[in-house]
Write an enzyme that holds these catalytic residues in place. Structure first.
Site, mmCIF file in Angstrom:
data_model
loop_
_atom_site.group_PDB
_atom_site.id
_atom_site.type_symbol
_atom_site.label_atom_id
_atom_site.label_comp_id
_atom_site.label_asym_id
_atom_site.label_seq_id
_atom_site.Cartn_x
_atom_site.Cartn_y
_atom_site.Cartn_z
ATOM 1 N N HIS A 35 35.464 -43.997 -41.568
ATOM 2 C CA HIS A 35 34.910 -42.525 -41.919
ATOM 3 C C HIS A 35 34.406 -41.587 -40.229
ATOM 4 O O HIS A 35 34.682 -40.722 -40.142
ATOM 5 C CB HIS A 35 34.825 -42.121 -43.295
ATOM 6 N N HIS A 44 27.887 -45.796 -47.088
ATOM 7 C CA HIS A 44 27.391 -47.348 -45.812
ATOM 8 C C HIS A 44 26.280 -47.115 -45.448
ATOM 9 O O HIS A 44 25.276 -46.438 -46.267
ATOM 10 C CB HIS A 44 28.353 -46.700 -44.603
#
Length: 255
Positions: free
Chosen positions: A153, A210
């Site tokens: 992303h 993340h």
């Protein structure tokens, strides 16, 4: 339609400012660093965007490259048909092909790294399921794969935004039939809106998902892909080059 023309002209004037284009890449590094700090300190409350199943993530971010090409390709076709030669149009489409290759190689590399650095875990017993050696096989069996997950992303949202910035910053007002101009304006507004969406979702990724190193690596790959093309290779002969209006302006400035 006069209102649309005014909005488009104001957006065009913003993207023409060199300082805006020069600082835009740094915005992603700043957001990634700040978001990582906020996530590690657990200072951001949960929200609709903290779920990976939110509407924007599922139907836009997951297919973000498709949205980028879906809007940018006809924009280049419409703008080029009025203002540029066929060779210039070919170069812009070639630039999109190069960008697609960068996207494909980077995302494929991220998946490969996650596969070779990961292990399959049974989340219920916290034990390693050694019989599964790939993420796909592990997840099909209902287990959890844990590897070095570079943020796709962070990569694709920063890279797509910078690609769009480079290609739309050279837009000029078309002196052509009203329908042609209206369609181009709509595409231009949609591209600006999608950039805002990508930046917002990049920020959401930074504060909710993340590890810091995975986000920074993903962001660095996005910025590196943009820099090596638009700031290095495209400045040289035998390349797709910059959008024609930008190229002409920079050549005049050097002269």
């Amino acid at each position: 339609m006069a209102v649309m023309d005014v909005i488009v002209e104001r957006l065009m004037s913003v993207w023409r400012i060199p300082a805006v284009r020069q600082s835009f890449p740094w915005l992603f590094l700043f957001i990634s660093l700040l978001g990582s700090i906020l996530k590690e300190l657990d200072l951001v409350p949960q929200s609709y965007f903290s779920s990976s199943k939110n509407f924007v993530n599922l139907y836009f971010v997951k297919v973000s490259w498709g949205w980028t090409l879906l809007l940018l390709t006809p924009f280049l076709l419409f703008s080029s048909s009025a203002n540029q030669s066929r060779s210039a149009l070919f170069k812009r489409l070639l630039a999109l092909a190069v960008a697609t290759a960068v996207w494909y190689v980077c995302t494929g590399t991220f998946l490969y790294i996650e596969d070779v650095t990961g292990s399959c875990f049974d989340s219920k017993t916290a034990s390693i399921a050694n019989e599964f050696t790939s993420k796909a096989a592990c997840r099909r069996a209902g287990f959890h794969w844990q590897g070095h997950d570079i943020s796709g992303h962070s990569f694709i949202l920063s890279y797509s935004s910078l690609l769009i910035m480079e290609e739309i910053s050279a837009m000029t007002v078309l002196k052509t039939v009203r329908l042609h101009r209206t369609l181009l304006n709509l595409l231009y507004l949609a591209l600006n809106l999608i950039v805002v969406t990508w930046v917002w979702m990049f920020a959401s990724t930074s504060v909710y998902f993340h590890n810091p190193q995975d986000k920074l690596l993903g962001t660095a790959c996005g910025l590196l892909g943009w820099y090596l093309t638009y700031r290095y290779w495209y400045q040289k002969p035998f390349s797709p080059g910059l959008p024609p209006q930008r190229q002409e302006k920079e050549q005049k400035q050097r002269a």
